[in-house]
Write an enzyme that holds these catalytic residues in place. Structure first.
Site, mmCIF file in Angstrom:
data_model
loop_
_atom_site.group_PDB
_atom_site.id
_atom_site.type_symbol
_atom_site.label_atom_id
_atom_site.label_comp_id
_atom_site.label_asym_id
_atom_site.label_seq_id
_atom_site.Cartn_x
_atom_site.Cartn_y
_atom_site.Cartn_z
ATOM 1 C CE LYS A 1 -4.107 -2.006 0.504
ATOM 2 N NZ LYS A 1 -5.240 -1.813 -0.422
ATOM 3 C CG ASP B 1 -10.007 -1.874 -6.201
ATOM 4 O OD1 ASP B 1 -11.158 -2.353 -6.269
ATOM 5 O OD2 ASP B 1 -9.402 -1.768 -5.120
ATOM 6 C CG ASP C 1 -4.043 -0.979 -3.729
ATOM 7 O OD1 ASP C 1 -4.423 -0.058 -4.476
ATOM 8 O OD2 ASP C 1 -4.825 -1.640 -3.015
ATOM 9 C CE LYS D 1 -10.902 -4.674 -3.530
ATOM 10 N NZ LYS D 1 -10.461 -3.383 -2.952
ATOM 11 C CD GLU E 1 -5.741 -3.065 -6.298
ATOM 12 O OE1 GLU E 1 -6.908 -3.169 -5.901
ATOM 13 O OE2 GLU E 1 -4.804 -3.779 -5.858
#
Length: 344
Positions: A159, A237, A186, A261, A212
């Site tokens: 992250k 995403d 990400d 998701k 991402e």
């Protein structure tokens, strides 16, 4: 068999360490668990975490949403309930996801089948999930990555935040120390187009699996320019919630891959629609998650096994982040590998 009762409760699971991204920080998983019961006493369970920064739903909103539609599903079959659920538009995607998985799991119990049978899964050879390295100082992130790697967790979703030079520093440090690690970066919408191009330029000699959602979800034009400029695959995403979103991103070539998701698309029913489209169009997918409870991770993992031909990346590491192991999981996690438990 008709649905006779729908009840909700709030659940918490403590994490080993705080989970930090560009969008939020938390020390626990907080989620709504919904129980759906039929006239014969069968119970289906669904879950939805509070992820207001992503879906716009906190715990109170999810609870109120389920309560607002609860009466519509009483005295219906699961098939009827699912049809109505996905025809209404006045509740959020996470609340829908919780009800969707509860109706599906109830239907499976009514049919005296397992979720593995429901998804027609024949191959249960292990699959692999990434593990999250939370946003922190570069040195702390490096130590977290080393610890994960030593525990057999070699697929790392790192992250990063708005400071793109910090991101460059972090990734270079990790790759230098851990030669055989797989890196997924990400950004959680934290960068601009210019930031993204700076990062890509600085990663030309570094092997990265993907980047991402570098820019905000609405900036498909920026995402497309990044995808065109990058040799590193770009994963959409937050830009893809629904099948319509996926089609828009893929047809405009705004990203190379998509992240599905359950909490974004509205549950298993809608995830299957996206996965079937991805299978038809040969689209590479990640099956991701928010920080979620064991029942929602369970059903996502059954999906991951069922669609392993199109799901190249799995981001279902919540159980690895729990402070204590969960007895409610159908799966065992060993390093990055996930196997089905003996449920007999």
């Amino acid at each position: 068999m008709k649905i006779t009762k729908i009840e909700t409760e709030i659940k918490y699971i403590e994490l080993k360490t705080p989970f930090k991204t560009a969008l939020r920080e938390t020390s626990h998983v907080e989620f709504v668990r919904v129980h759906v019961e039929d006239e014969n006493g069968h119970v289906g369970v669904g879950e939805a975490p509070a992820t207001k920064a992503i879906t716009g739903e906190d715990i109170e909103i999810i609870l109120n949403s389920i309560e607002s539609v609860r009466e519509q599903f009483l005295n219906l079959t699961c098939k009827e309930a699912l049809e109505i659920l996905h025809s209404i538009s006045n509740i959020g995607s996470s609340a829908k996801a919780a009800l969707d998985m509860a109706f599906i799991s109830l239907r499976v119990k009514q049919e005296n089948r397992s979720l593995a049978e429901h998804f027609c899964i024949e191959d249960f050879t292990p699959i692999k999930t990434d593990v999250t390295i939370s946003l922190n100082s570069a040195d702390v992130m490096l130590e977290d990555a080393k610890k994960a790697y030593d525990e057999g967790k070699y697929i790392l979703k790192v992250k990063v935040g708005s400071d793109v030079l910090h991101a460059v520093d972090v990734i270079r440090k990790i790759v230098k120390e851990l030669l055989h690690v797989q890196i997924l970066v990400d950004a959680n919408q934290a960068w601009t187009l210019e930031d993204s191009l700076i990062f890509i330029k600085n990663m030309q000699d570094v092997k990265i699996e993907l980047i991402e959602q570098p820019v905000i979800a609405a900036d498909l034009d920026g995402l497309k320019k990044i995808a065109e400029a990058s040799d590193i695959p770009i994963l959409a995403d937050e830009a893809v919630f629904t099948l319509e979103d996926v089609k828009k991103v893929i047809e405009s070539k705004s990203a190379d891959m998509i992240n599905i998701k359950l909490m974004k698309c509205g549950g298993v029913t809608k995830a299957v629609e996206i996965l079937e489209y991805a299978r038809e169009k040969n689209i590479t997918c990640m099956l991701g998650s928010m920080l979620e409870g064991p029942y929602s991770i369970n059903i996502a993992l059954y999906l991951a096994f069922a669609y392993r031909d199109v799901i190249r990346y799995i981001d279902l590491d919540s159980p690895l982040l729990y402070k204590e192991p969960s007895a409610e999981l159908d799966f065992e996690f060993c390093g990055c590998e996930i196997t089905l438990r003996d449920l007999h």
